[in-house]
Design an enzyme around this catalytic site. Structure first.
Site, PDB file in Angstrom:
ATOM      1  N   GLY A   1      -3.644  -2.279   2.767  1.00  0.00           N
ATOM      2  CA  GLY A   1      -3.357  -1.111   3.604  1.00  0.00           C
ATOM      3  C   GLY A   1      -4.147   0.112   3.189  1.00  0.00           C
TER       4      GLY A   1
ATOM      5  NE  ARG B   1      -1.911   5.916  14.013  1.00  0.00           N
ATOM      6  CZ  ARG B   1      -1.996   5.670  12.704  1.00  0.00           C
ATOM      7  NH1 ARG B   1      -1.304   6.403  11.826  1.00  0.00           N
ATOM      8  NH2 ARG B   1      -2.751   4.690  12.268  1.00  0.00           N
TER       9      ARG B   1
ATOM     10  CG  ASN C   1      -1.319  -4.630   5.596  1.00  0.00           C
ATOM     11  OD1 ASN C   1      -0.902  -5.704   5.154  1.00  0.00           O
ATOM     12  ND2 ASN C   1      -2.389  -4.041   5.112  1.00  0.00           N
TER      13      ASN C   1
ATOM     14  N   GLY D   1     -15.434  -1.984   7.079  1.00  0.00           N
ATOM     15  CA  GLY D   1     -14.237  -1.797   6.258  1.00  0.00           C
ATOM     16  C   GLY D   1     -13.218  -2.917   6.429  1.00  0.00           C
TER      17      GLY D   1
ATOM     18  CB  VAL E   1      -9.133  -1.933   9.915  1.00  0.00           C
ATOM     19  CG1 VAL E   1      -8.757  -2.083  11.379  1.00  0.00           C
ATOM     20  CG2 VAL E   1      -7.896  -1.588   9.081  1.00  0.00           C
TER      21      VAL E   1
ATOM     22  CB  CYS F   1      -0.167  -0.828   8.940  1.00  0.00           C
ATOM     23  SG  CYS F   1      -0.661   0.172   7.531  1.00  0.00           S
TER      24      CYS F   1
ATOM     25  CG  HIS G   1       2.483  -2.750   5.161  1.00  0.00           C
ATOM     26  ND1 HIS G   1       1.668  -3.101   4.091  1.00  0.00           N
ATOM     27  CD2 HIS G   1       1.890  -1.669   5.750  1.00  0.00           C
ATOM     28  CE1 HIS G   1       0.635  -2.267   4.045  1.00  0.00           C
ATOM     29  NE2 HIS G   1       0.742  -1.407   5.034  1.00  0.00           N
TER      30      HIS G   1
ATOM     31  NE  ARG H   1      -1.074   1.260  -1.042  1.00  0.00           N
ATOM     32  CZ  ARG H   1      -1.218   1.386   0.284  1.00  0.00           C
ATOM     33  NH1 ARG H   1      -0.874   0.420   1.100  1.00  0.00           N
ATOM     34  NH2 ARG H   1      -1.721   2.500   0.800  1.00  0.00           N
TER      35      ARG H   1
HETATM   36  P1  NAP Z   1     -12.020   1.250   4.897  1.00  0.00           P
HETATM   37  O1  NAP Z   1     -11.955  -0.135   4.377  1.00  0.00           O
HETATM   38  O2  NAP Z   1     -12.208   2.363   3.943  1.00  0.00           O
HETATM   39  O3  NAP Z   1     -13.192   1.325   6.024  1.00  0.00           O
HETATM   40  C1  NAP Z   1     -13.625   2.556   6.573  1.00  0.00           C
HETATM   41  C2  NAP Z   1     -14.731   2.327   7.596  1.00  0.00           C
HETATM   42  O4  NAP Z   1     -15.120   3.618   8.127  1.00  0.00           O
HETATM   43  C3  NAP Z   1     -15.999   1.677   7.049  1.00  0.00           C
HETATM   44  O5  NAP Z   1     -16.560   0.809   8.008  1.00  0.00           O
HETATM   45  C4  NAP Z   1     -16.937   2.872   6.831  1.00  0.00           C
HETATM   46  O6  NAP Z   1     -18.323   2.524   6.940  1.00  0.00           O
HETATM   47  C5  NAP Z   1     -16.555   3.738   8.015  1.00  0.00           C
HETATM   48  N1  NAP Z   1     -16.934   5.135   7.788  1.00  0.00           N
HETATM   49  C6  NAP Z   1     -16.590   5.925   6.728  1.00  0.00           C
HETATM   50  N2  NAP Z   1     -17.180   7.144   6.855  1.00  0.00           N
HETATM   51  C7  NAP Z   1     -17.907   7.102   8.010  1.00  0.00           C
HETATM   52  C8  NAP Z   1     -18.724   8.037   8.692  1.00  0.00           C
HETATM   53  N3  NAP Z   1     -18.960   9.269   8.198  1.00  0.00           N
HETATM   54  N4  NAP Z   1     -19.303   7.660   9.870  1.00  0.00           N
HETATM   55  C9  NAP Z   1     -19.087   6.438  10.386  1.00  0.00           C
HETATM   56  N5  NAP Z   1     -18.331   5.487   9.771  1.00  0.00           N
HETATM   57  C10 NAP Z   1     -17.740   5.830   8.611  1.00  0.00           C
HETATM   58  O7  NAP Z   1     -10.684   1.622   5.712  1.00  0.00           O
HETATM   59  P2  NAP Z   1      -9.688   0.640   6.534  1.00  0.00           P
HETATM   60  O8  NAP Z   1      -8.533   0.233   5.711  1.00  0.00           O
HETATM   61  O9  NAP Z   1     -10.513  -0.396   7.207  1.00  0.00           O
HETATM   62  O10 NAP Z   1      -9.080   1.671   7.589  1.00  0.00           O
HETATM   63  C11 NAP Z   1      -9.783   2.079   8.750  1.00  0.00           C
HETATM   64  C12 NAP Z   1      -8.882   2.966   9.590  1.00  0.00           C
HETATM   65  O11 NAP Z   1      -7.730   2.201  10.015  1.00  0.00           O
HETATM   66  C13 NAP Z   1      -8.330   4.188   8.838  1.00  0.00           C
HETATM   67  O12 NAP Z   1      -8.236   5.280   9.724  1.00  0.00           O
HETATM   68  C14 NAP Z   1      -6.944   3.710   8.378  1.00  0.00           C
HETATM   69  O13 NAP Z   1      -6.053   4.759   8.177  1.00  0.00           O
HETATM   70  C15 NAP Z   1      -6.520   2.835   9.565  1.00  0.00           C
HETATM   71  N6  NAP Z   1      -5.547   1.772   9.304  1.00  0.00           N
HETATM   72  C16 NAP Z   1      -5.701   0.917   8.252  1.00  0.00           C
HETATM   73  C17 NAP Z   1      -4.783  -0.118   8.071  1.00  0.00           C
HETATM   74  C18 NAP Z   1      -4.875  -1.109   6.929  1.00  0.00           C
HETATM   75  O14 NAP Z   1      -3.945  -1.916   6.782  1.00  0.00           O
HETATM   76  N7  NAP Z   1      -5.939  -1.115   6.139  1.00  0.00           N
HETATM   77  C19 NAP Z   1      -3.732  -0.273   8.955  1.00  0.00           C
HETATM   78  C20 NAP Z   1      -3.596   0.618  10.036  1.00  0.00           C
HETATM   79  C21 NAP Z   1      -4.533   1.624  10.188  1.00  0.00           C
HETATM   80  P3  NAP Z   1     -19.290   2.316   5.625  1.00  0.00           P
HETATM   81  O15 NAP Z   1     -18.975   0.950   5.067  1.00  0.00           O
HETATM   82  O16 NAP Z   1     -20.656   2.387   6.193  1.00  0.00           O
HETATM   83  O17 NAP Z   1     -18.955   3.417   4.664  1.00  0.00           O
END
Ligand code: NAP
Length: 358
Positions: free
Chosen positions: A183, A113, A330, A17, A19, A152, A245, A238
């Site tokens: 984000g 958290r 972020n 993903g 992050v 974030c 951010h 957003r």
């Molecule tokens: P994302 O792009 O949607 O990535 C999600 C990840 O989780 C992917 O690697 C996905 O793998 C994996 N996943 C989903 N379902 C799963 C399952 N059943 N078993 C194992 N792995 C699974 O999300 P993201 O933005 O990277 O965010 C990741 C986390 O960080 C979230 O909790 C989010 O709230 C937090 N966060 C994000 C940000 C930001 O700026 N983006 C900032 C702070 C915190 P597949 O590719 O195989 O589906």
């Protein structure tokens, strides 16, 4: 600061993903950590990383491209340090399983958290809250542990307000955020929803800001955190920005500073002593901008390899006492880079050796 004699093997959960990819970029060539495993959902498991992930930015390190993606279990992922970029829908169970199996989990998900025994850490601000790990291990019977990052948007607000809170006692915060599309993860917000648009709602974001800020700025006696006595009102939006951010913040204080006094405190801020000089720690801890039109995400989000928090427009406020603008990356500062900095702090302060099963 104690640098480790050998690089620690580390893994990334949710590596495919937005992050997860930021972790891979941040860990590439890291002096203390060696990324040896990547894990994601069953959709990705069993495939080479280069095929499982749609790589978003920069060059995919060849050593990672060739790794086979595994399932997110302590049996398939063996590294003692585990960076979690998992979706909150699965993070709760998966991260607990790793902690129970003796691994240190550095989580970006919201699940733990606000748990009373789980550190919620922005390292420069409240690195001392890592002391909660002792209570966590005792109460949960885990051989490992979980350390969380803040949301974030909360991260940028906490970083900007921490020095002002220490000096003048923050009591009221009225904040409006303008949050980047990254984000929302990948593929995230549909382009037809966000191009040329502002969406005045991000699910659960305002409550996260309103509660997490109090814990981060709270005081820790080693066993529990007493929330900072601050009332927070947040509006989260957003906006069509790729990364970074921005938070426009009005602040009320117990001891009211002039803008000049607040600026002097922000400029002198060096953050938690043990964080200074760590591989991911930015210098300065906060960058104070004098230009009237900064910070801006396009120009400032990548400063300090994405770890710098920029602050500007510090001026008097007609509603509360002062207002200012803060901005940080972020996905790096607010997620992957912040987690890596937490792990560096645990290593440097000798808190890791006792935590992780050998
Ligand atoms: P994302 O792009 O949607 O990535 C999600 C990840 O989780 C992917 O690697 C996905 O793998 C994996 N996943 C989903 N379902 C799963 C399952 N059943 N078993 C194992 N792995 C699974 O999300 P993201 O933005 O990277 O965010 C990741 C986390 O960080 C979230 O909790 C989010 O709230 C937090 N966060 C994000 C940000 C930001 O700026 N983006 C900032 C702070 C915190 P597949 O590719 O195989 O589906």
């Amino acid at each position: 600061m104690t640098a480790p004699a050998l690089r620690w093997p580390v893994a990334v959960l949710g590596a495919t993903g937005a992050v997860g990819q930021a972790f891979i970029r941040h860990l590439d060539g890291h002096p203390w950590f060696d990324l040896v495993e990547v894990a994601a959902s069953e959709r990705s498991a069993g495939r080479p990383y280069r095929e499982a992930a749609r790589w978003l930015e920069g060059v995919l390190p060849p050593s990672v491209a060739a790794l086979e993606v595994t399932a997110c279990t302590p049996e398939t992922v063996r590294a003692p340090i585990v960076f979690s970029a998992l979706d909150a829908g699965v993070a709760g169970e998966v991260e607990a399983a790793f902690a129970a199996a003796g691994r240190l989990v550095l989580s970006n998900a919201k699940n733990y958290r606000m748990a009373l025994d789980v550190p919620l850490v922005v390292p420069e601000v409240n690195g001392d809250h890592l002391a909660l790990l002792g209570r966590q291990r005792a109460e949960r019977g885990w051989r490992g542990g979980i350390v969380t990052n803040a949301n974030c948007a909360t991260t940028v607000i906490a970083a900007a307000l921490a020095p002002l809170h220490a000096a003048f006692g923050v009591r009221q915060v009225f904040v409006t955020t303008m949050q980047a599309v990254s984000g929302a993860g990948y593929p995230g917000v549909p382009s037809l929803d966000i191009l040329g648009n502002v969406i005045p709602y991000i699910g659960d974001e305002e409550p996260k800001i309103e509660r997490e800020l109090l814990k981060i700025l709270g005081t820790c006696d080693g066993h529990r955190v007493t929330d900072a006595p601050i009332v927070v009102s947040a509006h989260a939006n957003r906006v069509p920005v790729e990364h970074g951010h921005t938070a426009c913040i009005s602040v009320g204080f117990e001891r009211k500073p002039t803008p000049e006094q607040a600026l002097a405190v922000l400029r002198a801020y060096t953050g938690h002593e043990a964080v200074r000089g760590l591989p991911s720690a930015p210098t300065p801890a906060l960058l104070v901008r004098d230009e009237p039109d900064r910070p801006q995400p396009r120009r400032d989000a990548h400063l300090g390899r994405g770890m710098t928090t920029s602050v500007g427009r510090v001026r008097a406020d007609h509603l509360l006492d002062l207002r200012l603008v803060a901005m940080s990356h972020n996905v790096v500062r607010g997620a992957a880079g912040g987690s890596v900095l937490n792990a560096e702090l645990l290593v440097a302060t000798g808190q890791l050796a006792g935590l992780v099963a050998s």
